[in-house]
Design a protein around this motif. Structure first.
Motif, short mmCIF file in Angstrom:
data_model
loop_
_atom_site.label_atom_id
_atom_site.label_comp_id
_atom_site.label_asym_id
_atom_site.label_seq_id
_atom_site.Cartn_x
_atom_site.Cartn_y
_atom_site.Cartn_z
N GLY A 173 54.29 8.32 -44.89
CA GLY A 173 55.05 7.48 -43.97
C GLY A 173 56.53 7.83 -43.99
N ASP A 207 58.91 5.78 -46.25
CA ASP A 207 58.53 5.65 -47.66
C ASP A 207 59.74 5.93 -48.54
OD1 ASP A 207 57.38 5.81 -50.22
OD2 ASP A 207 55.53 6.68 -49.46
N VAL A 228 53.48 9.67 -40.54
CA VAL A 228 53.25 8.45 -39.77
C VAL A 228 54.59 7.75 -39.58
CG1 VAL A 228 52.00 6.27 -39.64
CG2 VAL A 228 50.93 8.28 -40.72
N ALA A 266 56.01 4.14 -41.19
CA ALA A 266 55.19 3.63 -42.29
C ALA A 266 55.94 3.75 -43.61
CB ALA A 266 53.87 4.37 -42.37
N THR A 267 55.73 2.77 -44.49
CA THR A 267 56.35 2.75 -45.82
C THR A 267 55.32 3.20 -46.86
OG1 THR A 267 55.70 0.48 -46.35
CG2 THR A 267 57.71 0.77 -45.03
N ILE A 281 51.55 2.25 -46.65
CA ILE A 281 50.90 2.84 -45.48
C ILE A 281 49.41 2.57 -45.40
CG2 ILE A 281 50.68 5.06 -46.69
CD1 ILE A 281 51.01 6.46 -44.00
N THR A 336 49.14 -1.12 -44.21
CA THR A 336 49.74 -1.48 -42.92
C THR A 336 49.32 -0.56 -41.78
OG1 THR A 336 51.70 -0.14 -43.42
CG2 THR A 336 51.77 -2.50 -44.02
N HIS A 337 48.89 0.66 -42.11
CA HIS A 337 48.50 1.64 -41.08
C HIS A 337 47.12 2.24 -41.41
CE1 HIS A 337 52.82 1.30 -40.45
NE2 HIS A 337 52.70 1.92 -39.30
#
Length: 335
Positions: free
Chosen positions: A285, A288, A311, A314-315, A318, A321-322
């Motif tokens: 992500g 991140d 992504v 995204a953190t 990820i 959340t993704h």
């Protein structure tokens, strides 16, 4: 940073003042050498991470103690083992594995030692320790080859595993993998954990409570700009607190991992992947802050043939959340 350090020092001083130096010394050494019980011992009737969180839950008695795992999906499906990261147990893959199993894959997840419903052995939590757990679990379920997915710490574990047992690997799928940080990228708090007796000291209730709150707060901080914290992050926070409160070996396992797992020196293990024919990819992500973009650059240098998926937005959370991004990366890639 200075303010947070002061809080840590103040919390430690409070412990000393409350129970006395002798009692602290006794407390921090009382559990040394003991395998500590998991969440199973707490007999929790209702919690954020119940024993039956996924279908197919079982226990395996391995060399270092009891390991909790889940195995579900069609028996003739593509085999995928998922290895979680440092702090959140197998629940982290919820949005991914249920989809993969429902779409024909056979999925295996497990709680690393000292997390979730797996016991906390009193041994160094180093690569050999984690590779042994994974190898013995795969033998226990009868898998001789499979696809590997590793998140964060789990990425470092599957790299070390592939280095040792390349013949078992059908594909390697790294998600923001640990093991390739530079020393300057290790946060200051990680360096505190390298101090002598940190495993025992930070297992004291006062410090467990403090770090539990800090971990949850930092996880939620990434999403404050959204105005609402995602439900998956709230759940993960509850599971973190659950482990701090009820898994006797959890703090010690975290400290031992931070001390003994080479978060900055797994280049050799990653580099050997290049020589093998199985597919390999990394998903990362762009927001991140735990595993920075330098890790992606390094892994591309070590494994030039690796497929890279970034992504946007995204953190390090990820996978939670993704999940759709992880699913897309796996579909058509796993063997």
């Amino acid at each position: 940073m200075a303010a947070t350090t002061s809080v840590v020092v103040a919390a430690a001083a409070s412990v000393l003042a409350l129970v006395g130096v002798k009692k602290v010394c006794s407390a921090i050494t009382a559990e040394r050498g003991l395998t500590l019980p998991s969440l199973r011992a707490a007999n929790l009737l209702k919690c954020a991470y119940p024993e039956d969180y996924y279908p197919g839950g079982e226990y395996a008695e391995l060399s270092y103690g009891e390991t909790h795992y889940f195995l579900f999906g069609p028996e003739d499906g593509k085999k995928i083992v998922f290895v979680h990261g440092l702090s959140t147990p197998a629940s982290v893959y919820n949005g991914v594995v249920r989809h993969m199993a429902a779409n024909g894959c056979r999925v295996l997840l497990y709680d690393l030692y000292s997390r979730g419903y797996s016991v906390g052995p009193a041994v160094d939590h180093d690569p050999v320790f984690y590779v042994t757990q994974l190898h013995e679990l795969l033998k226990h379920v009868g898998w001789t080859q499979c696809n590997f997915v590793g998140l964060s710490l789990g990425g470092g574990i599957i790299a070390a595993y592939a280095h040792r047992f390349p013949e078992t690997v059908l594909s390697l799928n790294f998600v923001a993998p640990g093991g390739l940080l530079s020393p300057k990228e290790i946060p200051w708090v990680g360096k505190i954990f390298l101090l002598p007796y940190s495993e025992e000291i930070f297992s004291h209730n006062s410090l467990k409570t403090y770090f539990s709150g800090k971990n949850v707060a930092s996880m939620r901080e990434e999403f404050k700009h959204l105005g609402k914290i995602p439900a998956c992050i709230d759940e993960a926070g509850e599971i973190l607190k659950l482990q701090y409160r009820h898994h006797a070996g959890y703090p010690r396992g975290l400290m031992s991992t931070l001390k003994m797992f080479p978060l900055t020196s797994l280049k050799a293990q990653f580099a050997t992947v290049q020589a093998h024919p199985f597919p390999v990819q990394i998903v990362w992500g762009t927001k991140d802050t735990v595993i920075p973009g330098t890790t992606v650059e390094t892994i591309q240098e070590l494994i030039p043939r690796i497929r890279v998926t970034k992504v946007e937005g995204a953190t390090h959370s990820i996978v939670m959340t993704h999940p759709e991004a992880i699913i897309r990366s796996l579909e058509g890639f796993v063997v």
